[in-house]
Scaffold this motif. Structure first.
Motif, PDB file in Angstrom:
ATOM      1  N   ALA A 175       9.260  -0.852  -6.605  1.00 54.12           N
ATOM      2  CA  ALA A 175       9.824  -2.133  -6.342  1.00 54.12           C
ATOM      3  C   ALA A 175      11.249  -2.238  -6.370  1.00 54.12           C
ATOM      4  O   ALA A 175      11.894  -2.535  -5.392  1.00 54.12           O
ATOM      5  N   LEU A 176      11.932  -1.490  -7.216  1.00 53.31           N
ATOM      6  CA  LEU A 176      13.440  -1.549  -7.471  1.00 53.31           C
ATOM      7  C   LEU A 176      14.142  -0.416  -6.400  1.00 53.31           C
ATOM      8  O   LEU A 176      14.957  -0.827  -5.579  1.00 53.31           O
ATOM      9  N   MET A 200       9.114   9.598   0.921  1.00 54.02           N
ATOM     10  CA  MET A 200       9.070   9.184  -0.681  1.00 54.02           C
ATOM     11  C   MET A 200       7.312   9.227  -0.718  1.00 54.02           C
ATOM     12  O   MET A 200       6.749   9.900  -1.729  1.00 54.02           O
ATOM     13  N   VAL A 201       6.615   8.349   0.008  1.00 57.69           N
ATOM     14  CA  VAL A 201       5.159   8.518   0.130  1.00 57.69           C
ATOM     15  C   VAL A 201       4.608   9.947   0.061  1.00 57.69           C
ATOM     16  O   VAL A 201       3.927  10.222  -0.868  1.00 57.69           O
ATOM     17  N   ALA A 213      10.735  -4.477   5.784  1.00 52.71           N
ATOM     18  CA  ALA A 213       9.202  -5.271   5.242  1.00 52.71           C
ATOM     19  C   ALA A 213       8.025  -4.383   5.433  1.00 52.71           C
ATOM     20  O   ALA A 213       7.559  -4.119   4.552  1.00 52.71           O
ATOM     21  N   VAL A 214       8.033  -3.806   6.713  1.00 55.44           N
ATOM     22  CA  VAL A 214       6.930  -3.155   6.943  1.00 55.44           C
ATOM     23  C   VAL A 214       6.861  -1.883   6.068  1.00 55.44           C
ATOM     24  O   VAL A 214       5.606  -1.571   5.504  1.00 55.44           O
ATOM     25  N   CYS A 215       8.047  -0.989   5.965  1.00 52.98           N
ATOM     26  CA  CYS A 215       7.960  -0.004   5.103  1.00 52.98           C
ATOM     27  C   CYS A 215       7.594  -0.245   3.771  1.00 52.98           C
ATOM     28  O   CYS A 215       6.816   0.439   3.077  1.00 52.98           O
ATOM     29  N   SER A 238       4.104   1.465   2.404  1.00 50.91           N
ATOM     30  CA  SER A 238       4.285   2.288   1.407  1.00 50.91           C
ATOM     31  C   SER A 238       3.733   1.826  -0.068  1.00 50.91           C
ATOM     32  O   SER A 238       3.096   2.552  -0.892  1.00 50.91           O
ATOM     33  N   ALA A 239       3.688   0.411  -0.187  1.00 51.86           N
ATOM     34  CA  ALA A 239       3.136   0.121  -1.418  1.00 51.86           C
ATOM     35  C   ALA A 239       1.634   0.178  -1.363  1.00 51.86           C
ATOM     36  O   ALA A 239       0.897   0.564  -2.419  1.00 51.86           O
ATOM     37  N   VAL A 240       0.888  -0.189  -0.138  1.00 54.88           N
ATOM     38  CA  VAL A 240      -0.546  -0.156   0.127  1.00 54.88           C
ATOM     39  C   VAL A 240      -0.987   1.340  -0.151  1.00 54.88           C
ATOM     40  O   VAL A 240      -1.894   1.695  -0.941  1.00 54.88           O
ATOM     41  N   ILE A 241      -0.106   2.171   0.422  1.00 56.90           N
ATOM     42  CA  ILE A 241      -0.761   3.541   0.460  1.00 56.90           C
ATOM     43  C   ILE A 241      -0.343   4.189  -1.064  1.00 56.90           C
ATOM     44  O   ILE A 241      -1.419   4.897  -1.809  1.00 56.90           O
ATOM     45  N   LEU A 242       0.527   3.753  -1.767  1.00 54.40           N
ATOM     46  CA  LEU A 242       0.639   4.348  -3.229  1.00 54.40           C
ATOM     47  C   LEU A 242      -0.193   3.634  -4.205  1.00 54.40           C
ATOM     48  O   LEU A 242      -0.828   4.370  -5.016  1.00 54.40           O
TER      49      LEU A 242
END
Lengths: 435, 147
Positions: free
Chosen positions: A80-81, A115-116, A57-59, A63-67
């Motif tokens: 998301a997928l 990935m990020v 969940a943290v990952c 990563s969602a916020v950074i991206l």
């Protein structure tokens, strides 16, 4: 005369980022429910595994916020997928072989970081192109070094020695080579693009022209695949390399004869391999009829089919089926395990996720107006994920001979997870086309 | 509450969540598909048409074949052109029609057999208007603009 650029409306913009995050949230809820069920089923003496879910969940959130801030125009559905499938993978490994789950979770955080990094680093694509020969030579050197220094983490005698290891950390160079080869081919073919589209090749319907420019790389790749097959007995990777390469060459040249001659080469190689290599003959024989040896050499495939049958429509529920009867279920047969415990619905969701990943990758390719390298890179990377998934999904269902590749994002295996995430990062980067 | 019941409830919820993920995925893909087709249809507005004429009994007649005229229309034998011409007298990249500053221009792309406008050879870019006839190989195109 000025060059006429296509109108900007042809570049598709991704909207509805909110919907993708809702989807990811649903995925997170699904994982939480299943972690809960796993703990209930195992009872008090079971392994506590909430930290794996928490790390996932943290990952995902970080990563969602950074991206969101550093790569605002990326395709959120792709992200998301990727995260949903990898979370499901952690869950499946926690259930199937809890001892490996800590290691896999550590790899997940590393892979997410990769990935990020690939996604937000501004020079990724340019460097892939500039240093292609360096990367290719490096990748091939690593691959060749596995012939001498290769080990197998399980330590079995006679198991394929495809890994390089330092202490207890193992890495499979053929995984990294996948990305390097796709990037190399994309930049090579992008340079040859004008020559391939030239009149002689494209309009000469009546002449069979295969210039060294085209035939050279085909034979090189074919040779490389054969070398991998002979020295490493790694049928899946060899097939994957060749298929992806053939598709790229076909897309770059638009010449169906290339496809035809490539398929011919595969058939020839397949027939020779059938008679020369025991591994290949075994796989094909089992595929044709596994039942006489259901307790022997075909045990794995037969158990996989049983798992699919046991799953039914709704599945047995997590930790309530018996997918661990399948040997090495956590790496090669995660799909069969998912079929037993989450049933047809689970299988459909996994398939739909991978198909959508592929489609979004292709859409990223279509958005790259007039940039052959980026188009071919996006197509190659999407094909890599799709073809690999297809090989192992269909292999577990006995639709095609089984090849020991991993299911991207879900199977156990650090190098495979890392590679899949780097591919996802590159696709995210490519999807954020703006300049 | 016994464990079997809890597990069944969790299984049920997990199944529902899987289904909702499937439906959500479908809705996202469907919505974006609709908006993409909307975008490309809006882009594909008609500027005019090129009607194909072919020679029959010494006269050029309308064959019924029509092509949309785009702001950048390429003509030639190669299938990559916006109007492919399967004619042995056509070069693979034969000619180009472009919209510039509100006027339509016809330009020959160094084709081997040349392009004609109203049966006169085109040596440099020329402006074309309603009713002109473009000739490539044995094929003629009647220009019909929608202004």
């Amino acid at each position: 005369m000025t060059a006429i650029s296509p109108p900007p409306s042809l570049v598709y913009r991704y909207r509805n980022a909110g919907a993708s995050y809702i989807l990811l949230g649903l995925g997170g809820m699904f994982l939480a429910i299943n972690f809960l069920a796993l703990n209930v089923q195992r009872g008090a003496e079971g392994l506590a595994n909430w930290e794996h879910f928490a790390i996932w969940a943290v990952c995902a959130v970080v990563s969602a916020v950074i991206l969101r801030y550093r790569l605002p125009k990326h395709d959120t559905l792709l992200f998301a997928l990727t995260m949903f499938l990898s979370g499901w993978g952690i869950l499946a490994i926690d259930r199937l072989s809890p001892l490996f789950a800590d290691r896999q979770t550590a790899w997940l955080s590393l892979a997410t970081a990769a990935m990020v990094a690939v996604g937000i680093f501004p020079h990724t694509l340019r460097w892939l192109r500039t240093y292609r020969y360096l990367l290719l030579v490096g990748g091939l050197t690593l691959l060749v070094s596995t012939i001498v220094l290769g080990r197998n983490p399980s330590g079995q005698i006679g198991a394929p020695q495809l890994w390089l290891g330092i202490g207890t950390i193992f890495f499979q160079p053929s995984e990294a080579l996948k990305i390097i080869l796709v990037a190399f081919l994309a930049s090579y073919l992008a340079e040859q693009y004008p020559a391939m589209r030239a009149e002689g090749l494209n309009a000469g319907y009546h002449r069979l022209q295969l210039s060294p420019r085209i035939a050279g790389p085909i034979l090189l790749m074919w040779g490389l695949s054969v070398v991998i097959l002979v020295w490493q007995r790694d049928l899946g990777t060899a097939m994957l390399f060749f298929f992806v390469f053939l598709a790229l060459l076909y897309i770059a040249s638009g010449n169906w004869r290339i496809l035809l001659s490539g398929l011919l080469l595969i058939v020839v190689a397949g027939i020779i391999a059938y008679y020369q290599f025991d591994v290949v003959r075994l796989r094909v024989d089992i595929w044709l009829n596994p039942w006489p040896e259901a307790d022997g050499r075909a045990y794995q495939v037969v158990q996989s089919l049983m798992a699919f049958a046991a799953g039914g429509i709704g599945g047995q529920g997590i930790d309530q089926g018996y997918p661990t009867y399948i040997p090495v279920v956590h790496s090669d047969f995660v799909f069969a395990a998912a079929a037993e415990e989450w049933g047809l619905v689970g299988v459909l969701v996994i398939t739909a996720c991978i198909v959508t990943l592929f489609v979004r990758g292709m859409r990223a390719a279509m958005n790259q107006q007039g940039r052959p390298f980026r188009v071919l890179l996006a197509i190659g990377l999407s094909l890599l994920i799709a073809a690999q998934s297809l090989l192992i999904m269909a292999g577990g269902l006995k639709l095609i001979p089984l090849t020991g590749v991993t299911l991207p994002f879900m199977s156990y295996g650090g190098s495979s997870l890392l590679t899949s995430f780097v591919v996802a990062g590159l696709l995210l980067r490519l999807s954020a086309v703006d300049d | 509450m016994n464990q079997t019941l809890i597990l069944f409830a969790l299984r049920f919820v997990s199944g529902l969540l899987l289904l909702s993920i499937l439906v959500g995925l479908f809705i996202i893909v469907w919505k974006e598909y609709r908006s993409t087709t909307g975008q490309s249809e809006a882009h594909r507005r008609v500027y005019g048409t090129l009607k194909v004429l072919r020679e029959l009994d010494g006269m050029y007649r309308i064959t019924g074949e029509t092509y949309p005229l785009l702001p950048l229309t390429s003509l030639g034998r190669s299938p990559t052109n916006s109007i492919p011409i399967p004619d042995t007298f056509a070069s693979s990249e034969h000619a180009m029609v472009t919209l510039r500053d509100g006027q339509w221009w016809l330009e020959d792309r160094q084709s081997r057999n040349g392009t004609t406008l109203n049966d006169l050879p085109v040596t440099q870019p020329v402006v074309i208007t309603q009713g002109d006839v473009i000739g490539i190989g044995t094929v003629r195109f009647h220009v019909e603009l929608e202004l």
